[in-house]
Design a protein around this motif. Structure first.
Motif, PDB file in Angstrom:
ATOM      1  N   GLU A 147       7.974  11.134  -2.945  1.00  0.00           N
ATOM      2  CA  GLU A 147       8.937  11.252  -1.840  1.00  0.00           C
ATOM      3  C   GLU A 147       8.217  11.634  -0.558  1.00  0.00           C
ATOM      4  OE1 GLU A 147      12.698  13.023  -1.888  1.00  0.00           O
ATOM      5  OE2 GLU A 147      12.883  12.938  -4.067  1.00  0.00           O
ATOM      6  N   SER A 161       8.351   5.402   9.390  1.00  0.00           N
ATOM      7  CA  SER A 161       9.139   5.584   8.159  1.00  0.00           C
ATOM      8  C   SER A 161       9.333   4.235   7.464  1.00  0.00           C
ATOM      9  CB  SER A 161      10.502   6.208   8.475  1.00  0.00           C
ATOM     10  OG  SER A 161      10.316   7.522   8.907  1.00  0.00           O
ATOM     11  N   THR A 165       7.854   3.155   3.598  1.00  0.00           N
ATOM     12  CA  THR A 165       8.639   2.694   2.439  1.00  0.00           C
ATOM     13  C   THR A 165       7.826   1.737   1.561  1.00  0.00           C
ATOM     14  OG1 THR A 165       9.615   0.853   3.674  1.00  0.00           O
ATOM     15  CG2 THR A 165      10.892   2.901   3.602  1.00  0.00           C
ATOM     16  N   LYS A 166       6.733   1.215   2.089  1.00  0.00           N
ATOM     17  CA  LYS A 166       5.856   0.353   1.269  1.00  0.00           C
ATOM     18  C   LYS A 166       5.230   1.154   0.131  1.00  0.00           C
ATOM     19  CE  LYS A 166       4.256  -2.644   4.941  1.00  0.00           C
ATOM     20  NZ  LYS A 166       3.122  -3.221   5.616  1.00  0.00           N
ATOM     21  N   LYS A 169       8.658   6.314  -2.878  1.00  0.00           N
ATOM     22  CA  LYS A 169       9.879   5.906  -3.576  1.00  0.00           C
ATOM     23  C   LYS A 169      11.093   6.157  -2.694  1.00  0.00           C
ATOM     24  CE  LYS A 169      10.082  10.031  -6.554  1.00  0.00           C
ATOM     25  NZ  LYS A 169       9.891  10.486  -7.910  1.00  0.00           N
ATOM     26  N   LYS A 170      10.973   7.111  -1.754  1.00  0.00           N
ATOM     27  CA  LYS A 170      12.070   7.391  -0.835  1.00  0.00           C
ATOM     28  C   LYS A 170      11.500   8.076   0.413  1.00  0.00           C
ATOM     29  CE  LYS A 170      16.033  10.471  -0.653  1.00  0.00           C
ATOM     30  NZ  LYS A 170      16.640  11.578  -1.388  1.00  0.00           N
ATOM     31  N   VAL A 171      12.006   7.699   1.582  1.00  0.00           N
ATOM     32  CA  VAL A 171      11.591   8.351   2.822  1.00  0.00           C
ATOM     33  C   VAL A 171      12.837   8.966   3.471  1.00  0.00           C
ATOM     34  CG1 VAL A 171      10.563   8.067   5.115  1.00  0.00           C
ATOM     35  CG2 VAL A 171       9.738   6.664   3.204  1.00  0.00           C
ATOM     36  N   ASN A 193      17.439  -0.202   5.525  1.00  0.00           N
ATOM     37  CA  ASN A 193      16.434  -0.104   4.460  1.00  0.00           C
ATOM     38  C   ASN A 193      16.931   0.859   3.369  1.00  0.00           C
ATOM     39  OD1 ASN A 193      14.063   0.773   2.948  1.00  0.00           O
ATOM     40  ND2 ASN A 193      12.913  -0.397   4.464  1.00  0.00           N
ATOM     41  N   LYS A 195      15.508   2.311   1.050  1.00  0.00           N
ATOM     42  CA  LYS A 195      14.620   3.425   0.665  1.00  0.00           C
ATOM     43  C   LYS A 195      14.662   4.573   1.686  1.00  0.00           C
ATOM     44  CE  LYS A 195      10.796   1.769  -2.133  1.00  0.00           C
ATOM     45  NZ  LYS A 195       9.337   1.595  -2.059  1.00  0.00           N
ATOM     46  N   ILE A 196      15.395   4.354   2.807  1.00  0.00           N
ATOM     47  CA  ILE A 196      15.407   5.394   3.849  1.00  0.00           C
ATOM     48  C   ILE A 196      16.726   6.167   3.859  1.00  0.00           C
ATOM     49  CG2 ILE A 196      15.303   5.830   6.353  1.00  0.00           C
ATOM     50  CD1 ILE A 196      13.251   3.705   6.631  1.00  0.00           C
TER      51      ILE A 196
END
Ligand code: NAP
Length: 314
Positions: A147, A161, A165-166, A169-171, A193, A195-196
């Motif tokens: 994270e 940010s 995410t590349k 697992k989470k930003v 996105n 993952k954000i």
């Protein structure tokens, strides 16, 4: 007063200054590099340098700088520890006043760099390079499948940010207000996105960890509520990326050369400022990518152009 007149005095011994010193010394110019602390600049806080061409295994900021410094000295550049506190660029021969001595020179290369603005909270300094980072390009890869908390609400925070995410697992973007400073288009991209996540109206008050980041404490800027997030047992750690803006180290030059509204030095393609014979190189310049690779490029150009300047003017 040191009465000697140098061909070039470089102020700052980060990658830009060392590269300028190297190219100037190789051109047999009489070169002095002034550094207020230790050689290296911002890169010495980086534990692993993975994106500098040719740096493959076990390259750290300090190891790269140690080799650069040795190379510069081998070619005859002198490095002196002194903090330049004032400059006089009004005459052909420029005068630099340091805390220890005064220096005269035909040309100057300013390479004093920029500093990421710190959060200035307990734990931040101790855990820099151990989970706390100021550079996604440099360090994002170290947080693969972990994270990340990204602190800040400007273009850099949101853009970086998205980049992070590349790896992560989470930003979670943490911003101290309820409105972003970043451009709407960038905010919208981040919102789309998956993952954000966003934490609004939160400021960081403490970073926790023994040797590596383990926890982070937030204060709600509206209610004053305190929350603590700790790494889970599986991951043991997470990343904290601080994107709170940059501060170019140009304060002492502001009445002597042209700066932009944020304090970055304006130069032409030859790295020359508005003052003939005064050049600038590295992160303190107004430019789009601030990396070691662009700093050393600036330094090389500034040195070669200062040599040309001396040939044409002395
Ligand atoms: P910035 O615009 O100065 O934003 C810094 C952010 O950090 C702000 O949101 C600020 O909050 C926050 N901040 C400052 N101190 C803080 C603290 N102690 N604790 C928590 N948050 C703090 O810096 P930047 O994002 O690096 O951008 C610098 C410049 O480069 C800007 O002009 C930007 O437009 C430009 N830029 C452009 C692009 C692009 O066009 N693609 C990309 C990157 C950067 P507040 O909002 O509350 O002040």
């Amino acid at each position: 007063m040191n009465d000697k007149i140098y061909d070039v005095v470089v102020i700052g011994a980060g990658p830009a200054g060392l590269s300028a010193g190297l190219y100037a010394a190789r051109a047999r110019m009489d070169v002095l590099i002034l550094e207020k602390e230790r050689t290296g600049g911002q890169i010495v806080t980086t534990e692993e340098v993975a994106n500098y061409p040719g740096a493959i295994e076990d390259e750290t900021g300090p190891s790269l700088i140690a080799r650069m410094t040795k190379q510069v000295k081998n070619f005859g550049a002198q490095i002196i520890t002194d903090d330049v506190i004032d400059v006089d660029f009004t005459q052909n021969i420029k005068i630099l006043t340091g805390e220890k001595n005064t220096y005269k020179t035909k040309t100057v290369i300013i390479a004093t760099g920029a500093k990421g603005r710190l959060l200035d909270v307990p734990g931040e300094k101790e855990l820099t390079g151990r989970g706390v980072s100021y550079c996604a390009t440099c360090d994002g890869d170290f947080f693969s499948d972990l994270e990340i908390f990204a602190i800040g609400g400007g273009d850099t925070a949101l853009e970086e940010s998205l980049f992070l995410t590349k790896f992560a697992k989470k930003v979670t973007v943490v911003h101290r207000r309820d409105k972003f400073r970043a451009a709407k288009s960038i905010v919208e991209k981040a919102e789309k996105n998956s993952k954000i996540d966003f934490m609004m109206n939160k400021k960081v008050t403490k970073i926790i960890g023994e040797g590596v980041v383990e926890g982070i404490v937030f204060e709600d800027t509206v209610t004053g509520d305190i929350t603590t997030y700790m790494a889970n047992d599986e991951d043991m750690t997470f990343g904290i990326f601080v994107f709170a803006g940059y501060i170019p180290q140009t304060e002492i030059f502001k009445n002597h050369i042209n700066l932009d509204s944020r304090g970055y030095v304006l130069t032409n393609d030859s790295m020359m400022t508005n003052i003939p014979g005064v050049f600038a190189a590295g992160d303190l310049r107004q430019k789009t990518l601030r990396q070691v690779v662009t700093a050393v490029s600036d330094g090389a150009i500034a040195a070669v152009e200062s040599e040309k300047f001396i040939e044409e003017n002395y």
